[in-house]
Structure formats: C-alpha cells, structure tokens
Scaffold this motif. Sequence first.
Motif, PDB file in Angstrom:
ATOM      1  N   VAL A 158       0.846  -1.207   0.000  1.00  0.00           N
ATOM      2  CA  VAL A 158       0.000   0.000   0.000  1.00  0.00           C
ATOM      3  C   VAL A 158       0.874   1.247   0.000  1.00  0.00           C
ATOM      4  CG1 VAL A 158      -1.629   1.354   1.389  1.00  0.00           C
ATOM      5  CG2 VAL A 158      -1.985  -1.104   1.107  1.00  0.00           C
ATOM      6  N   GLN A 183       2.282   1.901  -3.366  1.00  0.00           N
ATOM      7  CA  GLN A 183       1.281   2.404  -4.324  1.00  0.00           C
ATOM      8  C   GLN A 183       0.972   3.880  -4.090  1.00  0.00           C
ATOM      9  OE1 GLN A 183      -1.857  -0.420  -3.746  1.00  0.00           O
ATOM     10  NE2 GLN A 183      -1.240  -1.657  -5.508  1.00  0.00           N
ATOM     11  N   ILE A 243      -2.548  11.347   4.889  1.00  0.00           N
ATOM     12  CA  ILE A 243      -3.990  11.122   5.005  1.00  0.00           C
ATOM     13  C   ILE A 243      -4.420  10.003   4.062  1.00  0.00           C
ATOM     14  CG2 ILE A 243      -6.237  12.184   4.517  1.00  0.00           C
ATOM     15  CD1 ILE A 243      -4.956  14.852   5.496  1.00  0.00           C
ATOM     16  N   GLU A 244      -3.850  10.019   2.866  1.00  0.00           N
ATOM     17  CA  GLU A 244      -4.208   8.987   1.885  1.00  0.00           C
ATOM     18  C   GLU A 244      -3.709   7.612   2.348  1.00  0.00           C
ATOM     19  OE1 GLU A 244      -3.994   8.211  -2.932  1.00  0.00           O
ATOM     20  OE2 GLU A 244      -3.113  10.031  -2.103  1.00  0.00           O
ATOM     21  N   VAL A 261      -3.360   6.573   5.465  1.00  0.00           N
ATOM     22  CA  VAL A 261      -4.273   6.079   6.506  1.00  0.00           C
ATOM     23  C   VAL A 261      -5.543   5.534   5.863  1.00  0.00           C
ATOM     24  CG1 VAL A 261      -5.702   6.747   8.479  1.00  0.00           C
ATOM     25  CG2 VAL A 261      -3.353   7.585   8.311  1.00  0.00           C
ATOM     26  N   ALA A 262      -6.065   6.296   4.902  1.00  0.00           N
ATOM     27  CA  ALA A 262      -7.305   5.873   4.229  1.00  0.00           C
ATOM     28  C   ALA A 262      -7.105   4.529   3.526  1.00  0.00           C
ATOM     29  CB  ALA A 262      -7.734   6.947   3.229  1.00  0.00           C
ATOM     30  N   MET A 263      -5.995   4.386   2.842  1.00  0.00           N
ATOM     31  CA  MET A 263      -5.761   3.157   2.079  1.00  0.00           C
ATOM     32  C   MET A 263      -5.448   1.953   2.978  1.00  0.00           C
ATOM     33  SD  MET A 263      -6.448   3.830  -1.031  1.00  0.00           S
ATOM     34  CE  MET A 263      -7.739   4.803  -0.327  1.00  0.00           C
ATOM     35  N   GLU A 265      -6.842   1.610   5.882  1.00  0.00           N
ATOM     36  CA  GLU A 265      -8.180   1.223   6.381  1.00  0.00           C
ATOM     37  C   GLU A 265      -8.918   0.374   5.342  1.00  0.00           C
ATOM     38  OE1 GLU A 265      -9.448   4.597   9.663  1.00  0.00           O
ATOM     39  OE2 GLU A 265     -10.400   4.674   7.688  1.00  0.00           O
ATOM     40  N   GLU A 266      -8.780   0.759   4.093  1.00  0.00           N
ATOM     41  CA  GLU A 266      -9.448   0.005   3.028  1.00  0.00           C
ATOM     42  C   GLU A 266      -8.817  -1.384   2.878  1.00  0.00           C
ATOM     43  OE1 GLU A 266     -12.179   0.838   1.101  1.00  0.00           O
ATOM     44  OE2 GLU A 266     -12.323   2.447   2.576  1.00  0.00           O
ATOM     45  N   GLU A 267      -7.498  -1.420   2.890  1.00  0.00           N
ATOM     46  CA  GLU A 267      -6.783  -2.689   2.686  1.00  0.00           C
ATOM     47  C   GLU A 267      -7.136  -3.716   3.773  1.00  0.00           C
ATOM     48  OE1 GLU A 267      -4.820  -3.888   0.379  1.00  0.00           O
ATOM     49  OE2 GLU A 267      -4.124  -5.674   1.462  1.00  0.00           O
ATOM     50  N   GLU A 316     -10.998   0.433  11.061  1.00  0.00           N
ATOM     51  CA  GLU A 316     -11.149   1.872  11.255  1.00  0.00           C
ATOM     52  C   GLU A 316     -10.131   2.298  12.301  1.00  0.00           C
ATOM     53  OE1 GLU A 316     -14.785   5.000  11.795  1.00  0.00           O
ATOM     54  OE2 GLU A 316     -15.167   2.959  11.145  1.00  0.00           O
ATOM     55  N   MET A 317      -9.305   3.273  11.919  1.00  0.00           N
ATOM     56  CA  MET A 317      -8.251   3.689  12.839  1.00  0.00           C
ATOM     57  C   MET A 317      -8.538   5.080  13.391  1.00  0.00           C
ATOM     58  SD  MET A 317      -4.785   2.335  10.951  1.00  0.00           S
ATOM     59  CE  MET A 317      -4.969   3.124   9.369  1.00  0.00           C
ATOM     60  N   ASP A 318      -8.113   5.314  14.637  1.00  0.00           N
ATOM     61  CA  ASP A 318      -8.193   6.646  15.210  1.00  0.00           C
ATOM     62  C   ASP A 318      -7.177   7.528  14.468  1.00  0.00           C
ATOM     63  OD1 ASP A 318      -8.853   8.445  17.672  1.00  0.00           O
ATOM     64  OD2 ASP A 318      -6.672   8.472  17.458  1.00  0.00           O
ATOM     65  N   GLU A 319      -7.657   8.663  13.940  1.00  0.00           N
ATOM     66  CA  GLU A 319      -6.778   9.491  13.095  1.00  0.00           C
ATOM     67  C   GLU A 319      -5.528   9.958  13.842  1.00  0.00           C
ATOM     68  OE1 GLU A 319      -9.997  10.185  13.450  1.00  0.00           O
ATOM     69  OE2 GLU A 319     -10.917  10.035  11.469  1.00  0.00           O
ATOM     70  N   LEU A 352      -1.942   8.826  12.580  1.00  0.00           N
ATOM     71  CA  LEU A 352      -1.057   9.822  11.973  1.00  0.00           C
ATOM     72  C   LEU A 352       0.185  10.103  12.825  1.00  0.00           C
ATOM     73  CD1 LEU A 352      -3.877  12.095  10.609  1.00  0.00           C
ATOM     74  CD2 LEU A 352      -2.139  10.992   9.208  1.00  0.00           C
ATOM     75  N   LYS A 385     -11.248  11.782   6.031  1.00  0.00           N
ATOM     76  CA  LYS A 385     -11.308  12.011   7.478  1.00  0.00           C
ATOM     77  C   LYS A 385     -10.176  12.946   7.920  1.00  0.00           C
ATOM     78  CE  LYS A 385     -11.375   7.695   8.956  1.00  0.00           C
ATOM     79  NZ  LYS A 385     -11.591   6.571   9.890  1.00  0.00           N
ATOM     80  N   GLY A 386      -9.216  13.127   6.992  1.00  0.00           N
ATOM     81  CA  GLY A 386      -8.129  14.073   7.218  1.00  0.00           C
ATOM     82  C   GLY A 386      -7.360  13.807   8.490  1.00  0.00           C
ATOM     83  N   PHE A 387      -7.050  14.861   9.181  1.00  0.00           N
ATOM     84  CA  PHE A 387      -6.291  14.730  10.421  1.00  0.00           C
ATOM     85  C   PHE A 387      -7.200  14.585  11.644  1.00  0.00           C
ATOM     86  CE2 PHE A 387      -3.268  16.768   7.551  1.00  0.00           C
ATOM     87  CZ  PHE A 387      -2.161  15.958   7.721  1.00  0.00           C
ATOM     88  N   GLY A 388      -8.487  14.388  11.385  1.00  0.00           N
ATOM     89  CA  GLY A 388      -9.385  14.080  12.501  1.00  0.00           C
ATOM     90  C   GLY A 388      -9.927  15.302  13.218  1.00  0.00           C
ATOM     91  N   ARG A 394     -13.109   7.371  -0.926  1.00  0.00           N
ATOM     92  CA  ARG A 394     -12.176   6.230  -0.945  1.00  0.00           C
ATOM     93  C   ARG A 394     -12.194   5.524  -2.305  1.00  0.00           C
ATOM     94  NH1 ARG A 394     -11.207   4.366   4.526  1.00  0.00           N
ATOM     95  NH2 ARG A 394     -10.595   6.293   5.557  1.00  0.00           N
ATOM     96  N   MET A 398     -10.127   7.465  -4.558  1.00  0.00           N
ATOM     97  CA  MET A 398      -8.703   7.265  -4.215  1.00  0.00           C
ATOM     98  C   MET A 398      -8.214   5.923  -4.744  1.00  0.00           C
ATOM     99  SD  MET A 398      -7.873   8.319  -0.338  1.00  0.00           S
ATOM    100  CE  MET A 398      -8.441   9.796   0.418  1.00  0.00           C
ATOM    101  N   MET A 399      -9.029   4.892  -4.545  1.00  0.00           N
ATOM    102  CA  MET A 399      -8.641   3.536  -4.980  1.00  0.00           C
ATOM    103  C   MET A 399      -8.480   3.503  -6.501  1.00  0.00           C
ATOM    104  SD  MET A 399      -8.743   1.501  -2.220  1.00  0.00           S
ATOM    105  CE  MET A 399      -9.373  -0.138  -2.434  1.00  0.00           C
ATOM    106  N   ARG A 404      -5.136   4.663  -7.718  1.00  0.00           N
ATOM    107  CA  ARG A 404      -3.919   3.901  -7.378  1.00  0.00           C
ATOM    108  C   ARG A 404      -3.361   3.154  -8.565  1.00  0.00           C
ATOM    109  NH1 ARG A 404      -5.364   0.668  -1.978  1.00  0.00           N
ATOM    110  NH2 ARG A 404      -3.380  -0.347  -2.405  1.00  0.00           N
TER     111      ARG A 404
END
Lengths: 86, 428
Positions: A11, A14, A41-42, A44-46, A48-50, A54-57, A61, B372-375, B421, B424-425, B428
């Motif tokens: 990830v 990529q 940010i991307e 973390v998002a990817m 989570e998808e992979e 769900e992670m606490d930002e 970070l 969700k950015g930096f929260g 998302r 974004m995917m 890639r």
Amino acid sequence: MATVEERVKTVTAQVLKLSADEIKNEDNFTADLGAESVQSIELVAMFEEEFEIEMDEDAALSVETVGNAVEFIASVCKEQGVEVEE
Amino acid sequence: MRLVLVDRCEQARRNFYPLSLNRPIWELRCGFSSLAEKLTGKIGAQDVAYFVPDYMADAYRAQRGGAVNDLSALAGDDLLILDGRVKADALDIACAGSSEVGVDAEGGVVYARIAKNDLPGLDAEDIDGFISSAKAKLTNVKCSYAKWEYTWDMVLANPEQITADFAAAGRSGIEGTIDEPGAILGSKKDVYIASGARVHPMVVIDAEHGPVYIEEGVEIHPFSRVEGPCYIGKNSILLGAKCREGNSIGPVCRVGGEVEESIIHGHSNKYHDGFLGHAYVGEWVNLGALTTNSDLKNDYSSVSVILDGRRGIDTGSTKVGSLIGDHAKTSIGTLLNTGSYVGAMTIIMAMGKPLPKYIPSFAWFIEGVVTKGFGRRKLYETAKTTMSRRGGKWTEAEEAMWEEIFQITAPQRKKAVAKGRKVMMARR
C-alpha cells in the motif's frame, strides 16, 4: 495470504509511487519515503481500506515508521477482530 | 410574564443545518439582529427562558447565561411559550389573557399562553411533555403565524429586514469619523455611522437604494463601496470591499472582495478578493483568498440545496449562494457551486474545480475528495487557536457539544468518505 508487513509495504508503495522492495521497516514515512501531509492522510485511508479496519486518526497519523505502522495495524486488526497473517 | 423560546423539533432544525448544528434557530441572524432579539423585542419580554436540544444546553448556557433547559422556568409566572421559528414581524399574540394554545394546520404547537394559575395542572417533567399537556388540557386556537422554514429564507429577506430594522432603530447621521475625500450618495438620513467608527478616505457609501448602518468601532478602508441596505456590525473591518446591497456583517468580521446579499456571523473572515453572494456564513469561518461562490445558475432556474447529503431541496429562488457552517475554513481559490452546503468544522483544500454541492461537517476535503483528514481533534485545536486570537474561549462545554455534533453528522460524513475512498482507490 500476504503478511501485514507485506501488505503495508504494498500500500505504501502504491500511494507514494515507490517500489515495495525499496521500503524497509525502519523507514520514516516523511523523512525517508517523502510522504507529504496529504499523502499521510491517503496512506491512513488506504490502510483502512486494505485491512477493512477503522483507525483513530490521531493515533494513526502519529505513527512515524513503516515498522511501527505494521505493529499498529496488527494491533488494530486484533482489536477489531480482523484476521491477518502476522 | 416569562417568554419561553423552544427549539426542540429535530426535523425542523435540520432545515437550518449546518448553522443550527451548534446553536438554536433563534440565534440565526437577519437584518441587524438575531431572531431571538426580534422576538423578545416584539413581545417586550424581560424574563426569557430557553429550551434547546439537550446536547447544546450546557454550551448555550455558558455562552448566553440565564435559564437554559431549566424546568424551574416553567413555574412561578405567567408563561408565553413560543416556537423559536415564528417570524417576529407577524406576531400579534396578546401577552396577557386566559390560557390558550395556538396550533398550526399540522397540529403543531406554535405558542402556548399559560396563566400562572393553570400551571399546576400541567405535566412538567420535561418541556416536550409540558407542551403536549398544555395542548391537551387548555383551549386550542387555530394559528397561522409565518415561520422561518430554511436558512435561505433569511438571506432572501435580509435587504427588507435591514430596511425595517433601520427604521425601527430610529438613528441616522454621522457620529463617527469620515475622512475626506469620500462620498455619501443619497440622503444622509439613510446613513448612520456610530461613534468610534471610522470611514477612511476614498470610500463611497451609497444609500440611494437603501439605508446603511455602521456600528461602533467599524473601520472601512479605502476603495470600499458600501451599498444599502447594509448593516456592518461592531468592530468589523471592510478592506477595499465591494459591499453590494443586502449584507449583514459582523460583529468582528474582516471582509474584502465582493459580497452581495449575504449574512455573515461574528468573528468570520473573508479578507481577500473573491465573490460571496446570497450566502449565509456561520461564526469563526475563514474564507481563503479568491474563495468564490456562485449564487445564480447559468440557466436561471431555481437553485436546489442538499441539506442531508442525499436529496436536493428546491429553494424556489434563482439566487441562493452557500450555507457555510461554523469554524469552516476554505483554502485559496475555493470555488463553491450554486446552493452549496459546507458543513461546520470543515476544511476545504481546493483543487481549482467547483466543489461538490454537499461537504459534510468535520470533513477534510483534500485532493478532490472528502476524507477524514487529520481528525476532529486537530480541528478543535485550530478552533481553539482561532478563537483565542479574537478573545474567544473554547470551553469544555463547547467541546462536548461538538463531540455530539460529530456523532450526529457521522452518517453523511461516512457516506462521503466512502465515496472519496472509491475515487482514491481508482487513482492507485
């Protein structure tokens, strides 16, 4: 099934447009791999998808290295009942 | 007589999102003042109690003081309970008289005038039960007072409201300073510049088509043009602004560029060039340089606005700009589509294209997608910093309220993030 480490590196490669082979566990996402804040940010998002987690930002970070990301994601997977290859 | 303002109907409140997420509807503004000020002024109430959604009660109490969600306010005096959405102009309820409950065509309680003697017979365990009990036990009368239905109603009514408020204020003339050369077009009777306000050289105040009211401590910098009807709130600064007709700005705002028929709450900045038209902007907002909104579609059809992340609502107006929630921040060059919704606590990093019409609250719009950015904690830190720069204070009660708002707005945000998302995917 690929391990958490292999999947994190895939990830990361990529998102940051790198080769997965070049990425080492001790690499810092920003200093060594050149991740800019938007790419963090991307990432973390990817992740989570992979891993379908769900992670606490804030916690996600604050992870600085690839190895730490592997440990952090493995622990989140465990907490959220997602089975992964260690 | 005690006036009791009530804002508890969730369905009705949604029509005023994102502005009503963190405030009762009566704190929205039109003309010179808030809807609450208009209602209390019209009724002549000295003693006012407020019933708001539970999640914002502590924050509102800290901000406003007085009786907020305090059941003891339902005893000890004659009461006039009033739906906070009622338009003050239309109101003609006699404060004194026998108990009666005004009910609209849908069966909703618009007001309840309750004599002190009738209070003991009512269920006072909570405000909703109290009102239901009043409706069930007291005389009902049909009532058709006009209510504010949507936020854009206030924007569209603003020019007329400013004119009416100017007449009601009964002030005109120059008590502040006007530096020469400058020009006042129209009658000076239609201009009021309060003591302590300063109008720099090379400023045009045009009152030919409506009054201009400039409050204490306002500074209007050179090369600004202020067209009436217009209200500039205390300690605001106009920076070379093309301030077209129908604006209510401030207090404590910094505004430049072109602004037309917009309402901007306190402590918000639109410092630089860029057009803002028919917009409603919340508090502590910062619009980056060149942020521009469309308020008119190319085909001149009526504008629709998405309030729930799904369906557009036809406003019935060809002119509607943006609804921008509190603490939203836009980057340079942000382009907002006609009838855009920008949620509260939202960060926009523009990419040069018009944004989607609906950006949920607490979203970080980055690289063309909602993330969700930096929260939210990072957003709270920024809010704290922003407020401290202008003497404001981020309180624990406020943070607790925003935490609830984060949960309330989660479904729309999750949907938008999921959509982002996918984009974004695909990249890639």
